[in-house]
Design a protein around this motif. Sequence first.
Motif, mmCIF file in Angstrom:
data_model
loop_
_atom_site.group_PDB
_atom_site.id
_atom_site.type_symbol
_atom_site.label_atom_id
_atom_site.label_comp_id
_atom_site.label_asym_id
_atom_site.label_seq_id
_atom_site.Cartn_x
_atom_site.Cartn_y
_atom_site.Cartn_z
ATOM 1 N N GLU A 4 -5.284 4.561 -9.479
ATOM 2 C CA GLU A 4 -6.048 3.515 -8.819
ATOM 3 C C GLU A 4 -5.432 2.161 -9.141
ATOM 4 N N GLU A 5 -5.147 1.403 -8.106
ATOM 5 C CA GLU A 5 -4.539 0.097 -8.302
ATOM 6 C C GLU A 5 -5.598 -0.927 -8.678
ATOM 7 N N GLU A 6 -5.251 -1.814 -9.552
ATOM 8 C CA GLU A 6 -6.159 -2.886 -9.924
ATOM 9 C C GLU A 6 -6.119 -3.985 -8.870
ATOM 10 N N LEU A 7 -7.286 -4.500 -8.548
ATOM 11 C CA LEU A 7 -7.352 -5.618 -7.616
ATOM 12 C C LEU A 7 -7.056 -6.909 -8.371
ATOM 13 N N GLU A 36 5.314 -0.171 -7.961
ATOM 14 C CA GLU A 36 4.375 0.506 -7.064
ATOM 15 C C GLU A 36 5.095 1.568 -6.239
ATOM 16 N N ASP A 87 -6.542 -1.620 1.154
ATOM 17 C CA ASP A 87 -5.485 -0.643 0.896
ATOM 18 C C ASP A 87 -5.618 -0.045 -0.506
ATOM 19 N N LYS A 88 -5.889 -0.897 -1.478
ATOM 20 C CA LYS A 88 -5.997 -0.422 -2.863
ATOM 21 C C LYS A 88 -7.222 0.470 -3.059
ATOM 22 N N SER A 117 0.850 -1.190 0.000
ATOM 23 C CA SER A 117 0.000 0.000 0.000
ATOM 24 C C SER A 117 0.888 1.243 0.000
ATOM 25 N N HIS A 171 -5.253 -6.272 1.446
ATOM 26 C CA HIS A 171 -4.692 -5.686 0.229
ATOM 27 C C HIS A 171 -5.772 -4.924 -0.545
ATOM 28 N N ARG A 185 1.000 7.478 -9.011
ATOM 29 C CA ARG A 185 0.232 6.309 -8.582
ATOM 30 C C ARG A 185 -1.253 6.563 -8.802
#
Length: 209
Positions: free
Chosen positions: A146-149, A135, A189-190, A93, A186, A144
């Motif tokens: 939006e992170e993909e799940l 990351e 956090d994302k 994260s 995880h 950075r």
Amino acid sequence: MNQNAETIRVVVVDDHPVVRDGLVGMFATEPGIEVVGEAADGRQALVVVKQFDPDVVLMDLRMAGGDGIDAIAALRSDGRTRPRILVLTTYHSERDIRTALAEGADGYLLKDARRADIVRAIHDLVAGRPVLTAEALAVLTGRRGEEELTERELQALRLIAEGLTNRSAAARMNISEATLKSHLTHAFDKLGVGDRAAAVHVAYQRGLL
């Protein structure tokens, strides 16, 4: 590091014996790297580092007996730059990355890194070169998004959205409850949230569920 020494001396810090054993076994066949000590938590790491004075410490972040962030801060409390500290963790994260690097970590890798990447990272750190995951680099450069799940994180969220308990969701996914909690952590956090209800709400908003 002693410039006359060819072997890089390493201490491995992780609360999972299987992980420590795996790293020790991996380095046993790696020329130029020697594991001189092991620790199961951050507090023990300080003792082991003082005893063996390694060149590099591989540091996990979240450990039951004393976390890696506190250990990193303690190792850097007197302004020392030795040993080099490479975070090797499953957590990535923005908060984890920023905190670890701010406290004095020299590098940041995830545990799914290839053997060659970990070995190269150790050599790079000793040579004074930074080691960062994509990351971590994105966090530092402000790029950075939006992170993909991952599919497993999405699957865990879907089951939680259906109203299943952690135990039931873990059984449905054929994984341990601890692993399910890791997937959810995880995902939280994302998504930038702190609990299940908020995670489901944001995931719906983003069209993930």
